[in-house]
Motif scaffolding. Structure first.
Motif, PDB file in Angstrom:
ATOM      1  N   PHE A  42       0.835  -1.208   0.000  1.00 41.73           N
ATOM      2  CA  PHE A  42       0.000   0.000   0.000  1.00 41.73           C
ATOM      3  C   PHE A  42       0.865   1.251   0.000  1.00 41.73           C
ATOM      4  O   PHE A  42       0.593   2.211  -0.721  1.00 41.73           O
ATOM      5  CB  PHE A  42      -0.920  -0.003   1.219  1.00 41.73           C
TER       6      PHE A  42
ATOM      7  N   TYR B  11       2.389   1.767  -3.434  1.00 34.73           N
ATOM      8  CA  TYR B  11       1.390   2.226  -4.393  1.00 34.73           C
ATOM      9  C   TYR B  11       1.109   3.709  -4.163  1.00 34.73           C
ATOM     10  O   TYR B  11       1.055   4.508  -5.115  1.00 34.73           O
ATOM     11  CB  TYR B  11       0.102   1.394  -4.257  1.00 34.73           C
TER      12      TYR B  11
ATOM     13  N   LEU C  68       1.937   6.758  -6.804  1.00 35.91           N
ATOM     14  CA  LEU C  68       0.913   7.701  -7.272  1.00 35.91           C
ATOM     15  C   LEU C  68       1.364   9.143  -7.063  1.00 35.91           C
ATOM     16  O   LEU C  68       1.209   9.990  -7.948  1.00 35.91           O
ATOM     17  CB  LEU C  68      -0.395   7.459  -6.523  1.00 35.91           C
TER      18      LEU C  68
ATOM     19  N   LEU D 265      -6.475   9.545  -3.139  1.00 38.08           N
ATOM     20  CA  LEU D 265      -6.291   8.092  -3.105  1.00 38.08           C
ATOM     21  C   LEU D 265      -4.919   7.740  -2.540  1.00 38.08           C
ATOM     22  O   LEU D 265      -4.786   6.840  -1.702  1.00 38.08           O
ATOM     23  CB  LEU D 265      -6.448   7.521  -4.515  1.00 38.08           C
TER      24      LEU D 265
ATOM     25  N   PHE E 188      -3.894   5.618   0.784  1.00 38.33           N
ATOM     26  CA  PHE E 188      -2.966   4.483   0.825  1.00 38.33           C
ATOM     27  C   PHE E 188      -1.889   4.700   1.883  1.00 38.33           C
ATOM     28  O   PHE E 188      -1.496   3.770   2.590  1.00 38.33           O
ATOM     29  CB  PHE E 188      -2.318   4.265  -0.542  1.00 38.33           C
TER      30      PHE E 188
END
Lengths: 170, 476
Positions: free
Chosen positions: B167, B170, B174, B204, B208
């Motif tokens: 997580f 990711y 991003l 988002l 995360f």
């Protein structure tokens, strides 16, 4: 057009292979699918003009790590999968969460705006060669994280010895 | 191509600490008496703490490493944590028959990871520091190899830790895609320049990062690993990882959210508020039904993460200072409680059930007295430090306009009195059932003395610690 097609092929196959790896019951099959996965990831790197990364991917992952996986499977000698009752029978719940997360990710990514590219354009990398550019960055700008990574590897070695080599005293 | 060696002076503490960990690792080969290795580790950490105050502040390696008041304060927490954990370990790991030198070097490596996290000015460095800390802790959790519960703890911690790392990565990727940089300050300026604060994909990535850091600080609903791992891990390591990784998690949470996502404050507060409420609820309510004291303290540590999150939610320097103050106090009172628990473990007697404490005041009045102080402090009853910590956190949250959140926190805090004071009740109001013999040692006594004095002194004279935290954060 042909670029999109390439990317679509790799992205699709990588997803399918990852699913196959985690769903196979036989660990040897999983490892074999993983081998195929590593080659596809290497193909993806090649397609991004990162030939050094592609070579490393094949040599380290496919050549080194995967062989270790196979050895582990061989030595553990699992005849039958261990069957134990599930702690929680929550397959529908986890499926709902997974689908929900997927929808959220897709929805949010629609507003994604890519940042302007950095100084390492394809032309510059072609001129400098990929390996040289990578090496230069790794030992100058990214020296600190590179050294921290070496500590992580050291801890991994110590950990493996502590957990596996010590004789059991009961 | 010219290469300039970056200025290494600001990162002296990390360098000395790394050297120390390597020396301890090698000393294990030559020194048979492991107590000596523990002594070397503690003396070394004390020396590192000295270098911390003499090393110049500032950034080096670009801005990948930042040494400021904020990181220094957290590093002091880590040093206190490591010294107290080593003190309570010396006798305990001999009782558990895992008296190996690697134990101490792994604790030191884990601490290096925490220091790197607290000083991280770049998301890549942050991730690597986190992995260094976590990897060493996974091994330490499984250090008692002949105990199946310890194996379970290590495996669960490792699998869920790897999951949370995914997580984190990711989220970082991003942010990198959106801003083109992993530098925390550069991310902040890019977001405010381009007006990305309301971008959904940024939100988002923030979500995360909340998941990943929430895992490290054991905030609900990412707390699932904590009870099993805290119960199965060696007790000294439970004490170590209920303070160190949690404080390190808060350190990066504060820096990343307050600096990198400063302009998206509203967004992450909206995510963190339900997490904080849920954390306090799960921690305090599930702790009520525990019969194992290590499990109970695991839920208590989840609840305390919820209180400390209030400091981040206020999103100002006042809140951060009270959060740091709280974590420092928590280090003393929690390790103190574990120092008492560890004494009950003796050859052939586990001593981690709450019923083992029945009538302890009659058989071992001093130990019962100390446990009483730590339980009062964890509940937040004056004149102990736990009261002060909660008071400042709640005050800063009220000043920031979160009165309703503080009301919820106080209600859960009142619920927590039940399970903390139940132990006190067991010790003082029941007759002893089993014959409990304490495993005492000089080093454990030192740890108990230090933690007790700290809990009482901070409880009576709280201002100086908070002033220190405020001064540390002034240049943030």
């Amino acid at each position: 057009m042909i670029q999109q097609a390439f990317f679509a092929y790799f992205a699709f196959v990588i997803t399918i292979l990852s699913l196959l790896i985690v769903t196979r019951k036989n660990p040897v099959h999983s490892v074999m699918w993983m081998l195929l996965l590593f080659f596809h990831i290497a193909g993806m790197y090649l397609f991004l003009n990162a030939e050094f990364m592609a070579a490393i991917q094949v040599i380290v992952y496919a050549g080194g790590i995967l062989v270790l996986f196979l050895f582990a499977v061989l030595l553990v000698n699992i005849r039958e999968e261990l069957q134990i009752g599930k702690y929680i029978g929550a397959a529908p719940t986890s499926f709902t969460f997974a689908v929900g997360l997927f929808v959220v990710i897709v929805m949010s990514l629609r507003s994604f705006v890519a940042a302007p590219p950095g100084i390492y354009s394809i032309e510059l990398i072609k001129q400098e060669t990929h390996t040289k550019a990578l090496g230069k960055l790794l030992y100058t700008e990214f020296l600190y994280p590179f050294e921290v990574a070496s500590l992580i590897l050291l801890v991994a070695i110590i950990g493996a010895i502590v957990l596996a080599k010590r004789r059991l005293k009961s | 191509m010219n290469f300039q060696l970056p200025d290494l002076a600001p990162m002296m503490p990390e360098l000395v600490m790394t050297a120390l960990a390597l020396v301890v690792l090698l000393a294990d080969l030559l020194i048979r008496k492991k107590e000596v290795i523990a002594l070397i580790s503690m003396a070394g950490v004390a020396f590192v703490a000295l270098t911390l105050f003499y090393a110049p502040g500032g950034a080096t390696f670009g801005t990948m490493y930042i040494s400021d008041g904020y990181s220094t304060f957290f590093k002091v927490i880590f040093f206190i944590n490591v010294i107290l954990s080593v003190l309570i370990s010396i006798k305990y790991i001999a009782v558990e028959r895992v008296n190996y030198g690697e134990y101490y070097s792994l604790i030191l490596f884990s601490t290096i990871g925490m220091m790197i996290m607290a000083s991280a000015g770049d998301l890549i460095v942050l991730y690597l520091g986190l992995e260094l800390m976590a990897l060493s802790t996974y091994v330490l959790a499984g250090f008692i190899r002949h105990d199946i519960k310890s194996n379970e703890a290590a495996l669960k911690y490792f699998l869920l830790g790897a999951f949370s790392s995914a997580f984190l990565l990711y989220g970082i990727s991003l942010v990198y895609g959106l801003t083109g940089t992993t530098d925390i300050k550069a991310i902040a300026s890019f977001i405010s320049e381009k007006g990305l604060a309301d971008n959904l994909s940024l939100l988002l990535s923030v979500a995360f990062l909340v998941v990943a850091f929430g895992f490290k600080i054991a905030a609900a609903p990412f707390h699932m690993w904590a009870p099993d791992v805290y119960e199965g891990a060696p007790t000294s390591i439970t004490a170590f990882m209920s303070v160190g990784p949690k404080a390190a998690g808060f350190a990066v949470l504060g820096r990343v959210f307050m600096v990198a996502f400063a302009s998206a404050k509203v967004d992450w507060a909206v995510i963190l508020i339900p997490v904080a409420i849920l954390t306090m609820a799960v921690g305090n309510i599930v702790a009520l039904s525990q019969t194992n004291i290590k499990r109970m303290l695991a839920y208590s540590s989840i609840a305390h993460a919820g209180y400390a999150l209030l400091g981040i939610i206020t999103a100002n320097n006042d809140g951060l200072a009270s959060m740091m103050n709280y974590l420092m106090i928590y280090a003393f009172m929690n390790i103190g409680a574990f120092a008492v628990i560890i004494m009950l473990r003796s050859e052939g007697f586990k001593g981690d059930n709450i019923s083992d404490y029945e009538g302890l005041a009659k058989t071992h009045p001093l130990a019962a007295m100390l446990m009483l102080i730590f339980m009062f402090s964890l509940t937040g009853i004056p004149p102990t430090a736990g009261f002060i910590g909660k008071l400042y956190i709640f005050m800063s949250a009220i000043n920031a306009g979160y009165t309703w959140l503080v009301v919820i926190a106080v209600i859960f805090s009142a619920i927590s009195a039940y399970f903390y004071l139940r132990i006190v009740m067991y010790m003082y109001m029941k007759e002893p059932k089993t014959d409990v013999s304490l495993t005492t040692s000089f080093s454990n006594g030192v740890a108990l003395a230090v933690t007790t004095v700290a809990v009482l002194v901070i409880g009576v004279l709280p201002a100086s610690l908070l002033e220190l935290a405020k001064a540390a954060i002034s240049g943030f």
